[in-house]
Design a protein around this motif. Structure first.
Motif, PDB file in Angstrom:
ATOM      1  N   GLU A 293       0.809  -1.215   0.000  1.00 50.28           N
ATOM      2  CA  GLU A 293       0.000   0.000   0.000  1.00 50.28           C
ATOM      3  C   GLU A 293       0.844   1.268   0.000  1.00 50.28           C
ATOM      4  O   GLU A 293       0.314   2.369   0.122  1.00 50.28           O
ATOM      5  CB  GLU A 293      -0.922  -0.001   1.231  1.00 50.28           C
ATOM      6  N   LEU A 294       2.147   1.118  -0.148  1.00 48.02           N
ATOM      7  CA  LEU A 294       3.034   2.275  -0.107  1.00 48.02           C
ATOM      8  C   LEU A 294       2.798   3.172  -1.323  1.00 48.02           C
ATOM      9  O   LEU A 294       2.838   2.725  -2.463  1.00 48.02           O
ATOM     10  CB  LEU A 294       4.488   1.799  -0.068  1.00 48.02           C
ATOM     11  N   SER A 295       2.560   4.450  -1.069  1.00 47.81           N
ATOM     12  CA  SER A 295       2.279   5.398  -2.144  1.00 47.81           C
ATOM     13  C   SER A 295       3.536   5.682  -2.950  1.00 47.81           C
ATOM     14  O   SER A 295       4.653   5.725  -2.409  1.00 47.81           O
ATOM     15  CB  SER A 295       1.744   6.703  -1.554  1.00 47.81           C
ATOM     16  N   GLU A 296       3.324   5.921  -4.253  1.00 45.84           N
ATOM     17  CA  GLU A 296       4.460   6.274  -5.107  1.00 45.84           C
ATOM     18  C   GLU A 296       5.074   7.614  -4.709  1.00 45.84           C
ATOM     19  O   GLU A 296       6.185   7.948  -5.135  1.00 45.84           O
ATOM     20  CB  GLU A 296       4.042   6.317  -6.578  1.00 45.84           C
ATOM     21  N   GLN A 297       4.370   8.373  -3.853  1.00 45.43           N
ATOM     22  CA  GLN A 297       4.930   9.637  -3.377  1.00 45.43           C
ATOM     23  C   GLN A 297       6.183   9.408  -2.551  1.00 45.43           C
ATOM     24  O   GLN A 297       6.998  10.320  -2.376  1.00 45.43           O
ATOM     25  CB  GLN A 297       3.892  10.405  -2.550  1.00 45.43           C
ATOM     26  N   ALA A 298       6.352   8.165  -2.061  1.00 44.62           N
ATOM     27  CA  ALA A 298       7.576   7.848  -1.329  1.00 44.62           C
ATOM     28  C   ALA A 298       8.800   8.035  -2.214  1.00 44.62           C
ATOM     29  O   ALA A 298       9.876   8.417  -1.734  1.00 44.62           O
ATOM     30  CB  ALA A 298       7.510   6.414  -0.803  1.00 44.62           C
ATOM     31  N   LEU A 299       8.657   7.783  -3.511  1.00 47.96           N
ATOM     32  CA  LEU A 299       9.766   7.985  -4.439  1.00 47.96           C
ATOM     33  C   LEU A 299      10.161   9.462  -4.495  1.00 47.96           C
ATOM     34  O   LEU A 299      11.350   9.805  -4.441  1.00 47.96           O
ATOM     35  CB  LEU A 299       9.377   7.494  -5.835  1.00 47.96           C
ATOM     36  N   ALA A 300       9.175  10.333  -4.612  1.00 50.45           N
ATOM     37  CA  ALA A 300       9.448  11.766  -4.673  1.00 50.45           C
ATOM     38  C   ALA A 300      10.079  12.264  -3.378  1.00 50.45           C
ATOM     39  O   ALA A 300      11.001  13.097  -3.399  1.00 50.45           O
ATOM     40  CB  ALA A 300       8.156  12.529  -4.968  1.00 50.45           C
ATOM     41  N   LEU A 301       9.602  11.746  -2.256  1.00 48.31           N
ATOM     42  CA  LEU A 301      10.157  12.167  -0.966  1.00 48.31           C
ATOM     43  C   LEU A 301      11.602  11.708  -0.804  1.00 48.31           C
ATOM     44  O   LEU A 301      12.457  12.468  -0.350  1.00 48.31           O
ATOM     45  CB  LEU A 301       9.290  11.622   0.171  1.00 48.31           C
ATOM     46  N   LEU A 302      11.874  10.466  -1.191  1.00 49.79           N
ATOM     47  CA  LEU A 302      13.251   9.975  -1.104  1.00 49.79           C
ATOM     48  C   LEU A 302      14.173  10.755  -2.023  1.00 49.79           C
ATOM     49  O   LEU A 302      15.359  10.943  -1.724  1.00 49.79           O
ATOM     50  CB  LEU A 302      13.306   8.488  -1.450  1.00 49.79           C
ATOM     51  N   ASN A 312      10.030  13.696   8.695  1.00 47.95           N
ATOM     52  CA  ASN A 312       8.712  13.289   9.214  1.00 47.95           C
ATOM     53  C   ASN A 312       7.783  12.879   8.073  1.00 47.95           C
ATOM     54  O   ASN A 312       6.956  11.970   8.222  1.00 47.95           O
ATOM     55  CB  ASN A 312       8.086  14.436  10.011  1.00 47.95           C
ATOM     56  N   ALA A 313       7.925  13.560   6.918  1.00 45.37           N
ATOM     57  CA  ALA A 313       7.069  13.231   5.771  1.00 45.37           C
ATOM     58  C   ALA A 313       7.330  11.799   5.301  1.00 45.37           C
ATOM     59  O   ALA A 313       6.386  11.061   4.982  1.00 45.37           O
ATOM     60  CB  ALA A 313       7.320  14.212   4.636  1.00 45.37           C
ATOM     61  N   ILE A 314       8.599  11.404   5.236  1.00 49.68           N
ATOM     62  CA  ILE A 314       8.916  10.037   4.813  1.00 49.68           C
ATOM     63  C   ILE A 314       8.519   9.037   5.884  1.00 49.68           C
ATOM     64  O   ILE A 314       7.937   7.979   5.583  1.00 49.68           O
ATOM     65  CB  ILE A 314      10.420   9.906   4.485  1.00 49.68           C
ATOM     66  N   LYS A 315       8.801   9.350   7.132  1.00 45.46           N
ATOM     67  CA  LYS A 315       8.500   8.394   8.221  1.00 45.46           C
ATOM     68  C   LYS A 315       6.998   8.196   8.407  1.00 45.46           C
ATOM     69  O   LYS A 315       6.565   7.194   8.955  1.00 45.46           O
ATOM     70  CB  LYS A 315       9.154   8.857   9.517  1.00 45.46           C
ATOM     71  N   ALA A 316       6.206   9.144   7.897  1.00 46.04           N
ATOM     72  CA  ALA A 316       4.754   8.954   7.940  1.00 46.04           C
ATOM     73  C   ALA A 316       4.309   7.878   6.958  1.00 46.04           C
ATOM     74  O   ALA A 316       3.233   7.288   7.108  1.00 46.04           O
ATOM     75  CB  ALA A 316       4.049  10.270   7.625  1.00 46.04           C
ATOM     76  N   LEU A 317       5.132   7.617   5.938  1.00 49.84           N
ATOM     77  CA  LEU A 317       4.814   6.603   4.930  1.00 49.84           C
ATOM     78  C   LEU A 317       5.593   5.309   5.116  1.00 49.84           C
ATOM     79  O   LEU A 317       5.082   4.224   4.838  1.00 49.84           O
ATOM     80  CB  LEU A 317       5.120   7.152   3.522  1.00 49.84           C
ATOM     81  N   MET A 318       6.850   5.427   5.569  1.00 52.76           N
ATOM     82  CA  MET A 318       7.751   4.284   5.566  1.00 52.76           C
ATOM     83  C   MET A 318       8.403   4.101   6.936  1.00 52.76           C
ATOM     84  O   MET A 318       8.771   5.078   7.601  1.00 52.76           O
ATOM     85  CB  MET A 318       8.866   4.479   4.516  1.00 52.76           C
ATOM     86  N   SER A 319       8.582   2.833   7.301  1.00 52.52           N
ATOM     87  CA  SER A 319       9.357   2.536   8.507  1.00 52.52           C
ATOM     88  C   SER A 319      10.836   2.708   8.188  1.00 52.52           C
ATOM     89  O   SER A 319      11.242   2.780   7.018  1.00 52.52           O
ATOM     90  CB  SER A 319       9.095   1.099   8.963  1.00 52.52           C
ATOM     91  N   CYS A 320      11.662   2.761   9.225  1.00 53.29           N
ATOM     92  CA  CYS A 320      13.105   2.914   9.008  1.00 53.29           C
ATOM     93  C   CYS A 320      13.670   1.741   8.215  1.00 53.29           C
ATOM     94  O   CYS A 320      14.566   1.919   7.386  1.00 53.29           O
ATOM     95  CB  CYS A 320      13.820   3.040  10.353  1.00 53.29           C
ATOM     96  N   SER A 321      13.150   0.539   8.450  1.00 60.96           N
ATOM     97  CA  SER A 321      13.650  -0.629   7.717  1.00 60.96           C
ATOM     98  C   SER A 321      13.260  -0.558   6.243  1.00 60.96           C
ATOM     99  O   SER A 321      14.010  -0.992   5.365  1.00 60.96           O
ATOM    100  CB  SER A 321      13.126  -1.928   8.340  1.00 60.96           C
ATOM    101  N   MET A 322      12.089   0.009   5.933  1.00 62.95           N
ATOM    102  CA  MET A 322      11.694   0.209   4.536  1.00 62.95           C
ATOM    103  C   MET A 322      12.615   1.213   3.850  1.00 62.95           C
ATOM    104  O   MET A 322      13.030   1.013   2.700  1.00 62.95           O
ATOM    105  CB  MET A 322      10.249   0.712   4.452  1.00 62.95           C
ATOM    106  N   ILE A 323      12.937   2.293   4.568  1.00 64.83           N
ATOM    107  CA  ILE A 323      13.843   3.302   4.010  1.00 64.83           C
ATOM    108  C   ILE A 323      15.207   2.681   3.742  1.00 64.83           C
ATOM    109  O   ILE A 323      15.818   2.903   2.688  1.00 64.83           O
ATOM    110  CB  ILE A 323      13.976   4.502   4.964  1.00 64.83           C
ATOM    111  N   GLU A 324      15.666   1.888   4.679  1.00 63.10           N
ATOM    112  CA  GLU A 324      16.971   1.233   4.522  1.00 63.10           C
ATOM    113  C   GLU A 324      16.985   0.315   3.304  1.00 63.10           C
ATOM    114  O   GLU A 324      17.940   0.303   2.518  1.00 63.10           O
ATOM    115  CB  GLU A 324      17.295   0.421   5.784  1.00 63.10           C
ATOM    116  N   GLN A 325      15.916  -0.449   3.137  1.00 61.98           N
ATOM    117  CA  GLN A 325      15.846  -1.365   1.999  1.00 61.98           C
ATOM    118  C   GLN A 325      15.828  -0.582   0.679  1.00 61.98           C
ATOM    119  O   GLN A 325      16.524  -0.932  -0.284  1.00 61.98           O
ATOM    120  CB  GLN A 325      14.601  -2.242   2.113  1.00 61.98           C
ATOM    121  N   ALA A 326      15.037   0.491   0.630  1.00 54.40           N
ATOM    122  CA  ALA A 326      14.925   1.273  -0.597  1.00 54.40           C
ATOM    123  C   ALA A 326      16.263   1.896  -0.976  1.00 54.40           C
ATOM    124  O   ALA A 326      16.703   1.807  -2.130  1.00 54.40           O
ATOM    125  CB  ALA A 326      13.867   2.361  -0.425  1.00 54.40           C
TER     126      ALA A 326
END
Length: 387
Positions: A293-302, A312-326
């Motif tokens: 269910e992760l929004s494609e907006q995560a790409l723009a934020l990253l 805070n904007a990224i952490k509202a969508l993704m956990s730290c482990s998701m950010i690490e994987q990406a």
């Protein structure tokens, strides 16, 4: 019962394509595979409506049941390249990036790498078919978030490449016969060699072309197809990189060591070499699931957040482990592309170490937002390719 020997081929308009179906299907002892030239003629015949959908479906399934040969796949690739509007081949593109697999859950982090390269003056053409596997998350569904434009014709693509350095093209816009083949796949519920061949068409004749696979053995087919097409001069001189992609997509998996096979078609003698990109995520570090269910907006934020773990904007969508994987997927894929660009620019060799690749990938990613004008683009591109 003797096999049907290789046929005397004529033009698409004059040939009796029933002979190819008969060659493929004439019993256990009488059938045979198609030659390179026959497979090329078959797909061109289907594109010109000289082969009926029933005939094409029969041919695809007969080859599928027996197991497609490298010559058959290479012939279909050559035939598809004949079907593509010549305007595509006249584009100036440096990386051919086929994106047909999609992912089961994750976003296509590869788009961040492609965007970074384009920002540094390396022109990238992405092509795929988001309707082929509709249950997956495809690149096309996420391109808007990074201001990557879908282009339907070569003229628009040239303009957009000049503006941004990157475009996305649907397979059916390259040649309508690929839409017709997909419709056959969906009607039959089976795969065919077309789904391997479409990844190999390199429509703009880019000197660096990427090939990903998932199932064992497909890597050998991609290597063999590339070698044949270089030898047949269907491909212009260049380099093809073959690797097992993340869930089959053209992106490296940071959880495993990835071996990249490089087919060097820049010289008269086709050469092969390999490079290994190491594991960046150890054990179970980083989220593997839970991203459906992760929004494609995560790409723009990253892309725009300098310190994503503090955003805070990224952490509202993704956990730290998701950010690490990406970010690990981005780094692994960027390391591979940097090596390939350096390999191509240094007369088919590279002495870059893994440590240097890791450092350079992080350096480029950190500087992704610093390019301001065309002069910067040229400087960055020269440095990127020469490293």
């Amino acid at each position: 019962m003797p096999n049907i020997g290789e046929l005397s081929l004529t033009s698409v308009a004059e040939f009796d394509f029933r002979l190819l179906i008969k060659a493929l299907g004439k019993g256990e002892k009488g059938s045979r595979s198609l030659s390179f030239a026959e497979a090329s003629l078959l797909i061109q015949g289907f594109a010109q409506a000289k082969v009926t959908p029933v005939q094409m479906a029969s041919a695809m399934m007969l080859m599928r049941v027996r197991g497609e040969t490298v010559a058959e796949v290479a012939g279909v690739v050559a035939g598809l390249r004949h079907c593509i509007d010549t305007g595509w081949s006249q584009l100036s593109v440096e990386i051919d990036w086929p994106v047909y697999a999609g992912k089961r859950e994750q976003l296509p982090w590869l788009l961040l790498v492609a965007k970074l390269l384009a920002n540094n003056g390396v022109r990238v053409l992405l092509h795929g078919d988001s309707q082929a596997l509709p249950h997956r998350r495809h690149v096309e569904s996420c391109i808007d978030s990074l201001d990557i434009v879908r282009c339907k014709d070569p003229l628009t693509a040239k303009s957009e490449l000049d503006r941004s350095g990157i475009v996305y093209v649907r397979a059916g816009d390259l040649t309508p016969v690929l839409d017709a083949c997909r419709q056959l796949h969906q009607e039959l519920g089976l795969r065919s060699l077309i789904q391997t061949a479409v990844r190999c068409i390199n429509p703009a004749n880019a000197p660096l072309s990427l090939r990903s696979y998932f199932h064992p053995g497909i890597d050998k087919i991609h290597q063999g197809v590339s070698q044949i097409l270089f030898e047949q001069h269907s491909y212009q001189p260049g380099v093809v990189a073959v690797f097992k992609g993340l869930q089959g997509e053209t992106e490296l998996n940071p959880r495993v060591e990835t071996s990249i096979s490089i087919v060097n078609g820049l010289q008269s003698h086709i050469a092969m070499t390999t490079v290994d990109i190491p594991t960046l995520l150890t054990a179970f570090s980083g989220a593997k699931v839970g991203q459906a269910e992760l929004s494609e907006q995560a790409l723009a934020l990253l892309w725009r957040e300098v310190t994503p773990f503090d955003s805070n904007a990224i952490k509202a969508l993704m956990s730290c482990s998701m950010i690490e994987q990406a970010l690990s997927s981005v780094q692994a894929t960027l390391m591979a592309i940097l090596f390939l660009l350096h390999y191509k620019s240094e007369d088919y060799g590279s002495n870059l170490t893994v440590e240097q690749l890791e450092k350079l990938s992080l350096q480029h990613w950190s500087a992704r937002l610093l390019v301001t004008d065309k002069a910067d683009l040229m400087v960055n591109k020269e440095w990127l390719c020469a490293v």
